[in-house]
Design an enzyme around this catalytic site. Structure first.
Site, PDB file in Angstrom:
ATOM      1  N   HIS A  71       0.822  -1.209   0.000  1.00 34.32           N
ATOM      2  CA  HIS A  71       0.000   0.000   0.000  1.00 34.32           C
ATOM      3  C   HIS A  71       0.859   1.264   0.000  1.00 34.32           C
ATOM      4  O   HIS A  71       0.428   2.299  -0.517  1.00 34.32           O
ATOM      5  CB  HIS A  71      -0.953  -0.015   1.196  1.00 34.32           C
ATOM      6  CG  HIS A  71      -2.139  -0.894   0.993  1.00 34.32           C
ATOM      7  ND1 HIS A  71      -3.432  -0.425   0.980  1.00 34.32           N
ATOM      8  CD2 HIS A  71      -2.235  -2.234   0.774  1.00 34.32           C
ATOM      9  CE1 HIS A  71      -4.272  -1.425   0.768  1.00 34.32           C
ATOM     10  NE2 HIS A  71      -3.560  -2.535   0.649  1.00 34.32           N
ATOM     11  N   ASP A  72       2.059   1.183   0.567  1.00 35.67           N
ATOM     12  CA  ASP A  72       2.953   2.336   0.492  1.00 35.67           C
ATOM     13  C   ASP A  72       3.606   2.430  -0.883  1.00 35.67           C
ATOM     14  O   ASP A  72       3.600   3.490  -1.514  1.00 35.67           O
ATOM     15  CB  ASP A  72       4.031   2.247   1.575  1.00 35.67           C
ATOM     16  CG  ASP A  72       4.872   3.519   1.652  1.00 35.67           C
ATOM     17  OD1 ASP A  72       4.275   4.617   1.662  1.00 35.67           O
ATOM     18  OD2 ASP A  72       6.108   3.417   1.704  1.00 35.67           O
ATOM     19  N   ASP A  92       8.030   5.296  -0.186  1.00 35.64           N
ATOM     20  CA  ASP A  92       8.636   6.475   0.453  1.00 35.64           C
ATOM     21  C   ASP A  92       8.125   6.726   1.868  1.00 35.64           C
ATOM     22  O   ASP A  92       8.430   7.752   2.467  1.00 35.64           O
ATOM     23  CB  ASP A  92       8.411   7.720  -0.400  1.00 35.64           C
ATOM     24  CG  ASP A  92       6.933   8.070  -0.585  1.00 35.64           C
ATOM     25  OD1 ASP A  92       6.064   7.321  -0.074  1.00 35.64           O
ATOM     26  OD2 ASP A  92       6.644   9.080  -1.258  1.00 35.64           O
TER      27      ASP A  92
END
Length: 362
Positions: A71-72, A92
């Site tokens: 999900h990041d 990030d």
């Protein structure tokens, strides 16, 4: 003369290779590493194994930490960036750094819990949030029997802006939309999309049907095996909970939930044969997932700008047992979707029909 030059060249290459593989002793007096930067990760690994992953379990925190890596990282869109708007920075750390924004995105429902659990550990280390999220996912997966040892990179700078909304695929998205999103994010092929979905072999859903949190996607959520790819091809006959939930379709087993997106990818002509190819092929699921994870974990960065510290990840336990049909199922329950290759012949577990237990909370 030519022979002497050849020997000299070989000597130079040998010295260069030796320099590349020379290990440094870490300050802990126990470990060695190919790069001194990696030394501090051994202590972080041991800390989170003990205090985040409950002493090395392949449980809820592992599932959620792996979900968070995706999900990041997937929060990047060159297509959006081409319009002059910030398209996201990939892996990030923005999902945690700007949690008050990104956890309100519909696709990120529930990730606030693991973000909150990881936060104290990030504060205890010198790692960037971006690095810690990806590192924790790789460490956690090493607890799951049958998993590959996942690659680890450090050196990602932290986000200065949140990722844009709608960069994380939803379970109710079409196959067209999902494949397009992955292609935009990092040039992922349809085969690589299927490989990344191997993560669902150690996963459960808390919010698709809120009445039954912790409902697994296959019958062995604590094992990194090929059961997910088998069981998504079984004919759906029931809803494990209330039914009628967005992004959910019927599953074959009591206690098992099936996402609409998984069902459709398993049956789409562009992905069905690749999906089926993972059935009873442990070597392939390991190698393909490892390669796809490597590509995903550095989205937004060039690999040359990072330092690889994969040696810190411990070898996961070996897989025991064989691929099988759940008890009560037969080959007649398989919905053949690959048009070119027969579904592998499997025997069923003995005993009464399989009912899958929920993944317990920590």
């Amino acid at each position: 003369m030519a022979f002497k030059q050849l020997l000299t060249a070989i000597s130079i290459v040998s010295v260069a290779n030796a320099a590349l593989t020379r290990r440094v002793a870490c300050p802990d007096g126990v470990n060695t590493a190919t790069n001194a930067v990696c030394c501090s990760l051994f202590a972080v690994r041991d800390l989170i194994q003990d205090q985040l992953f409950d002493g090395g379990e392949c449980g809820e925190e592992v599932h959620e930490s792996l979900r968070l890596t995706f999900h990041d990282a997937i929060g990047i869109s060159p297509t959006i960036a081409s319009t002059g708007v910030f398209g996201g920075g990939g892996a990030d750390g923005s999902i945690a750094i700007f949690a008050e924004i990104e956890t309100n995105f519909h696709a990120n429902n529930g990730v606030d819990e693991i973000i909150g659990e990881q936060a104290p550990f990030i504060q205890m280390t010198n790692m960037t949030t971006a690095d810690f999220i990806q590192f924790a996912g790789a460490v956690g997966v090493s607890n799951c029997p049958g998993a590959p040892a996942l690659p680890v990179f450090v050196g990602r700078p932290d986000a200065t802006q949140p990722a844009p909304d709608k960069t994380v695929p939803e379970p109710f998205d079409t196959v067209d939309s999902i494949l397009a999103r992955f292609a935009d994010a990092g040039g992922f092929s349809s085969a690589e999309v299927v490989a990344l979905l191997a993560s669902h072999t150690i996963a459960a859903a808390d919010h698709v049907d809120p009445s039954i949190p912790g409902t697994p996607f296959d019958s062995t959520p604590e094992i990194f095996d090929t059961q997910f790819f088998i069981e998504t091809q079984l004919r759906g006959i029931l809803f494990p909970g209330t039914g009628g939930n967005q992004g959910e379709v019927e599953s074959p087993l009591h206690g098992e939930i099936r996402l609409q997106s998984d069902s459709e990818l398993a049956r789409d002509s562009r992905t069905a044969c690749e999906w089926q190819s993972f059935v009873n092929n442990q070597a392939k699921i390991q190698s393909a997932f490892k390669a796809a994870f490597r590509k995903m974990t550095i989205l937004g960065h060039s690999e040359s700008s990072l330092i690889e510290c994969s040696e810190v990840i411990q070898t996961p336990p070996a897989l025991e047992g064989n691929a099988h049909l759940p008890a009560g199922q037969t080959m007649n329950d398989i919905e053949q979707a690959c048009a070119t290759t027969p579904f592998p012949s499997l025997s069923a577990d003995p005993g009464p029909a399989t009912s899958v237990a929920p993944v317990p909370p920590s």
